[in-house]
Design a protein around this motif. Structure first.
Motif, short mmCIF file in Angstrom:
data_model
loop_
_atom_site.label_atom_id
_atom_site.label_comp_id
_atom_site.label_asym_id
_atom_site.label_seq_id
_atom_site.Cartn_x
_atom_site.Cartn_y
_atom_site.Cartn_z
N UNK A 22 0.84 -1.20 0.00
CA UNK A 22 0.00 0.00 0.00
C UNK A 22 0.88 1.25 0.00
N UNK A 23 0.71 2.05 -1.04
CA UNK A 23 1.41 3.33 -1.14
C UNK A 23 0.40 4.45 -0.94
N UNK A 24 0.76 5.42 -0.11
CA UNK A 24 -0.03 6.64 0.00
C UNK A 24 0.83 7.79 -0.49
N UNK A 25 0.25 8.59 -1.39
CA UNK A 25 1.02 9.65 -2.03
C UNK A 25 0.24 10.96 -1.99
N UNK A 26 0.97 12.04 -1.78
CA UNK A 26 0.35 13.37 -1.74
C UNK A 26 1.13 14.31 -2.64
N UNK A 27 0.54 15.49 -2.87
CA UNK A 27 1.13 16.47 -3.78
C UNK A 27 2.10 17.41 -3.12
N UNK A 62 -2.82 3.63 -3.20
CA UNK A 62 -2.71 2.69 -4.31
C UNK A 62 -2.18 1.36 -3.79
N UNK A 63 -2.90 0.30 -4.06
CA UNK A 63 -2.47 -1.04 -3.69
C UNK A 63 -1.85 -1.71 -4.91
N UNK A 64 -0.59 -2.13 -4.76
CA UNK A 64 0.14 -2.75 -5.86
C UNK A 64 0.48 -4.19 -5.50
N UNK A 65 0.55 -5.04 -6.52
CA UNK A 65 1.03 -6.40 -6.28
C UNK A 65 2.55 -6.39 -6.33
N UNK A 66 3.21 -7.53 -6.08
CA UNK A 66 4.68 -7.51 -5.97
C UNK A 66 5.41 -7.16 -7.26
N UNK A 67 4.71 -7.10 -8.37
CA UNK A 67 5.37 -6.70 -9.62
C UNK A 67 4.81 -5.39 -10.15
N UNK A 68 4.10 -4.63 -9.30
CA UNK A 68 3.73 -3.27 -9.63
C UNK A 68 2.40 -3.06 -10.31
N UNK A 69 1.62 -4.10 -10.50
CA UNK A 69 0.30 -3.92 -11.09
C UNK A 69 -0.65 -3.27 -10.09
#
Length: 599
Positions: A281-286, A537-544
């Motif tokens: 799980x990535x959390x990103x802000x501006x 954004x939830x990503x799998x181990x290969x970035x999808x």
């Protein structure tokens, strides 16, 4: 053969096609790959003048095969050796998938005892070595990267005895996984299944003798031993040595003891596995500017209060990312003439670094149009202050910042439209640094790009070059898609100071602008300039991209962020996504959930 046909053959499990792709990937390392297949078992021989680097070669192959998405191969055995020197080298076996089969006892047969030497089976045709300066797109980018788990995960109790259907004539660093596990992998930054070398060296000397006694044991009443079946694989070696025909027999007690050790060792190799169902799980802000003291004092009375309301929204992530659009320095003079029209220089005291750390940030991009407001000295100070508190700053030219989470190796690369950073206007150089990250073993590549026109007139994004006050701010659509084609997995955009649309391109998420996140007395918050968000954004181990969420934030008149119960940024981004990218397979509901459209 066309690149498309080559990849199609590789997806079908064609050994020659796979070898060709591996040769492209390892050519820079001076490694020649040859391959052959027996049923669902792929054998790969790697040769070079010096012993092929075990870590980098295994990573290239395991990531490539995984991302290729082939279901025709379940086991891969890789042998690395010096050219024409079979006597020394390393061997690894990767178990890609097994199924929960009915329990049975595996007994070696004469048919299984045939040896296989790839170097004798397949010559090295000249087309294995790429002659073009532009090799085909990496395996990673094929549409069929999805991998499904074939069996429920459950706690495994070590069975009393296991009979692996394989003889090991020489020490092998990596063994097979237990058959009751579905498709599982160890950290992508290392191996799929890692086992201690010294223990294997000890046990591998006795396994052949142990298995030689299995037929005798079966006639002694052990036929009905119930144990999860191991992946079937024929015995093989890369040399003619290793026959056990004249080995001294071992006792029944010793046989059971050795098999129990072998079973425990196999289970040990499954510690801390990573399933394709793993999510990061990535959390990103501006844009973040927590006040400035240049040219006049515009700092808050209490810096700790700036993130107070939104700090909970940043929690619960594996990685928290932001675009830091100020400097953390005490350098006295600015590189900008701030008395000239719309020219601003931001200088935040270095002690403010602590509130960024306390808010939960892990990665901060400093590739933007304010990072050199106080010359290179201020830029260096900013990076040093971020790094010394345990966060990581990304934005130096030609630099890749690595960050490992749950065994998955992330690469972060910062871009802007300036030559002092990685320049997004130079597509060739931009692709090259992404390919470099892949070559250095990155599993997931995250791009931060500060570009595009600014303000409420720049809400919409188009596939064309943007200009702002006559300045070329780049084509962000072309840039993002090109870098994903080159190997990137997530693109986080900044610069316009307003939120923009989301796009899903080849399974990868692009956020064209995350807007302003904090601009204490520095950034306008009028209209959509005050619309903000935490992108999850939830990503799998290969970035999808597997799903996510827009957590709505709104900036008050001073530029301090607060949770927005009116969900203004959700409605805005949903509308922009539908109008700017009507074909993108994303759905955003009224609560901000980002879902993949069903086929």
């Amino acid at each position: 053969m066309s690149q498309q046909n080559l990849i199609k053959l590789a997806q079908q499990g064609d050994a020659n096609a796979i070898a060709t792709l591996i040769n492209h990937a390892l050519h820079s390392k001076g490694v020649i790959a040859q391959a052959t297949r027996r049923d669902r078992h792929l054998y790969i021989l790697l040769e070079s003048e010096q012993l092929p680097n075990q870590s980098s070669c295994i990573r290239v192959i395991q990531n490539g095969i995984l991302r290729l998405g082939t279901t025709a191969i379940t086991l891969i055995t890789i042998r690395g050796q010096k050219t024409h020197h079979q006597s020394s080298g390393w061997t690894h076996t990767i178990a890609l998938q097994t199924s929960v089969a009915s329990a049975k006892t595996c007994v070696p047969t004469m048919e299984d005892e045939s040896a296989f030497t790839p170097a004798k089976s397949i010559p090295a045709p000249s087309h294995f070595i790429p002659t073009s300066a532009n090799p085909p797109t990496k395996i990673k980018k094929t549409a069929s990267r999805k991998v499904k788990q074939q069996g429920s995960r459950r706690q495994i109790q070590p069975p009393p005895v296991k009979f692996p259907k394989v003889l090991l004539p020489q020490p092998v660093k990596q063994l097979l996984m237990a058959g009751s596990i579905g498709l599982m992998m160890a950290p992508l930054s290392g191996w799929f299944f890692t086992v201690q070398q010294d223990r294997i060296s000890e046990f591998s000397r006795t396994v052949s003798q142990t298995l030689a006694s299995v037929p005798t044991l079966l006639t002694s009443g052990l036929q009905n031993i119930q144990a999860p079946s191991l992946p079937e694989l024929p015995e093989f070696s890369f040399s003619s040595a290793g026959s056990t025909a004249n080995s001294e027999p071992v006792s029944e007690e010793e046989t059971l003891k050795n098999l129990n050790k072998f079973s425990e060792l196999t289970l040990t190799s499954l510690q801390n596995p990573i399933s394709p169902d793993l999510r990061i799980k990535i959390k990103a802000v501006g844009d973040i500017i927590p006040g400035t003291n240049y040219p006049s004092n515009k700092l808050p009375a209490s810096k700790e209060a700036l993130f107070q309301d939104v700090k909970p929204a940043l929690q619960g992530a594996d990685i928290v990312f932001g675009n830091f659009e100020s400097t953390l320095t005490n350098y006295p003079s600015s590189a900008k003439n701030v008395g000239r029209g719309l020219v601003f220089a931001f200088r935040t005291p270095p002690e403010y670094t602590s509130i960024l750390k306390d808010a939960g940030f892990d990665i901060l991009s400093v590739a933007n149009n304010h990072s050199f407001d106080f010359f290179e000295a201020g830029f260096d100070d900013t990076i040093e202050n971020i790094n010394k508190l345990g966060m990581k700053a990304v934005g130096r030219k030609d630099e890749i910042v690595y960050h490992e989470v749950k065994g998955v190796k992330f690469a972060f690369i910062g871009f802007s439209y300036f030559s002092v950073h990685n320049n997004m206007l130079d597509l060739e150089a931009s692709q090259a640094i992404v390919k470099k990250a892949e070559a250095e073993g990155a599993d997931v590549i995250v791009i931060s790009v500060h570009a595009g026109a600014e303000g409420t007139a720049a809400l919409n994004i188009y596939n064309k070059t943007e200009y702002f006050y006559g300045e070329n701010r780049g084509n962000k659509v072309l840039f993002a898609r090109t870098l994903i084609d080159a190997g990137a997995d997530l693109v986080l955009g900044h610069g316009p100071h307003v939120p923009r649309a989301l796009e899903l391109y080849k399974g990868k998420l692009i956020a064209y602008s995350l807007g302003n996140f904090m601009g204490y007395r520095t950034l306008s918050t009028k209209a959509q300039l005050g619309y903000s968000l935490v992108l999850e954004a939830d990503l799998d181990p290969v970035g999808n991209f597997k799903g996510g969420k827009i957590i709505p934030i709104h900036l008050d008149s001073k530029g301090i962020p607060y949770r927005d119960n009116n969900f203004r940024s959700v409605g805005l981004i949903r509308s922009l996504t539908q109008s700017n990218f009507p074909e993108t397979p994303l759905e955003i509901d009224s609560q901000g959930q980002i879902l993949l459209k069903s086929d």
